[in-house]
Write an enzyme that holds these catalytic residues in place. Structure first.
Site, PDB file in Angstrom:
ATOM      1  N   ARG A 154       0.805  -1.218  -0.014  1.00  0.00           N
ATOM      2  CA  ARG A 154       0.025   0.035   0.013  1.00  0.00           C
ATOM      3  C   ARG A 154       0.736   1.337   0.048  1.00  0.00           C
ATOM      4  O   ARG A 154       1.913   1.194   0.508  1.00  0.00           O
ATOM      5  CB  ARG A 154      -0.938  -0.018   1.305  1.00  0.00           C
ATOM      6  CG  ARG A 154      -1.607  -1.280   1.467  1.00  0.00           C
ATOM      7  CD  ARG A 154      -2.839  -1.387   0.419  1.00  0.00           C
ATOM      8  NE  ARG A 154      -3.462  -2.289   0.597  1.00  0.00           N
ATOM      9  CZ  ARG A 154      -3.897  -3.498  -0.359  1.00  0.00           C
ATOM     10  NH1 ARG A 154      -3.204  -3.311  -1.673  1.00  0.00           N
ATOM     11  NH2 ARG A 154      -4.265  -4.462  -0.182  1.00  0.00           N
ATOM     12  N   GLY A 155       0.171   2.201  -0.603  1.00  0.00           N
ATOM     13  CA  GLY A 155       1.092   3.515  -0.830  1.00  0.00           C
ATOM     14  C   GLY A 155       1.876   3.634  -2.004  1.00  0.00           C
ATOM     15  O   GLY A 155       2.701   4.627  -1.975  1.00  0.00           O
ATOM     16  N   CYS A 156       1.739   2.854  -2.865  1.00  0.00           N
ATOM     17  CA  CYS A 156       2.493   2.681  -4.189  1.00  0.00           C
ATOM     18  C   CYS A 156       1.539   3.230  -4.987  1.00  0.00           C
ATOM     19  O   CYS A 156       0.560   2.469  -5.220  1.00  0.00           O
ATOM     20  CB  CYS A 156       3.299   1.588  -4.522  1.00  0.00           C
ATOM     21  SG  CYS A 156       4.527   1.120  -3.413  1.00  0.00           S
ATOM     22  N   MET A 157       1.876   4.163  -6.266  1.00  0.00           N
ATOM     23  CA  MET A 157       0.943   4.327  -7.319  1.00  0.00           C
ATOM     24  C   MET A 157       0.974   3.112  -8.118  1.00  0.00           C
ATOM     25  O   MET A 157       0.003   3.011  -8.943  1.00  0.00           O
ATOM     26  CB  MET A 157       1.444   5.503  -8.035  1.00  0.00           C
ATOM     27  CG  MET A 157       1.300   6.924  -6.996  1.00  0.00           C
ATOM     28  SD  MET A 157      -0.362   7.539  -6.896  1.00  0.00           S
ATOM     29  CE  MET A 157      -0.787   7.824  -8.403  1.00  0.00           C
ATOM     30  N   SER A 158       2.033   2.578  -8.467  1.00  0.00           N
ATOM     31  CA  SER A 158       2.021   1.413  -9.110  1.00  0.00           C
ATOM     32  C   SER A 158       1.625   0.322  -8.485  1.00  0.00           C
ATOM     33  O   SER A 158       1.701   0.283  -7.245  1.00  0.00           O
ATOM     34  CB  SER A 158       3.530   1.220  -9.721  1.00  0.00           C
ATOM     35  OG  SER A 158       4.043   2.431 -10.571  1.00  0.00           O
TER      36      SER A 158
END
Length: 134
Positions: free
Chosen positions: A45-49
């Site tokens: 979680r916390g990644c755009m990809s």
């Protein structure tokens, strides 16, 4: 490849376009991740990809890291994390100065805020996992 080799190699490139290409090349060398491991539980979680990470310990109590992304640059960042953390003990991981390494690579100035946040989300996942084993 260890992180010192990556830092040294980064220094050989004159511009960031070449460094990004190298980062993508590093990502291409990562061990492959079975599609069955790409689950909601392994998602970072916390990644755009899309990023999936599976952490564990080998028989010598050294970190086993397996991760993948749908973005090439992010796979390169995973390769950097792999060089820093894979095969280390929980105690060794606790002493890693990730900010210093990030700065030595110049990533602090050349990654978008979203990629930087994703990078640190991956670091936090590793640190959270290993903290319970110190």
């Amino acid at each position: 490849m260890n992180i010192e080799e990556i830092v040294d190699n980064f220094g050989l490139f004159e511009d960031w376009e070449d460094r990004y290409r190298y980062l993508i090349e590093l990502g291409g060398r990562l061990p492959s991740m079975d599609e069955a491991l790409k689950t909601e539980e392994s998602k970072v979680r916390g990644c755009m990809s899309q990023v999936w990470m599976v952490l564990g310990w080998d028989k010598n109590k050294r970190l086993s890291l397996l991760a993948d992304s749908d973005a090439q640059i992010v796979k390169g960042l995973i390769a950097v994390l792999y060089a820093i953390f894979h095969g280390k003990t929980a105690s060794e991981i606790a002493t890693v100065d990730i900010e210093q390494i990030f700065g030595r690579l110049g990533l602090d100035q050349h990654l978008s805020p979203n990629r930087r946040n994703g990078f640190y989300a991956m670091v936090e996942r590793i640190r959270s996992f290993t903290a319970q084993y110190k």
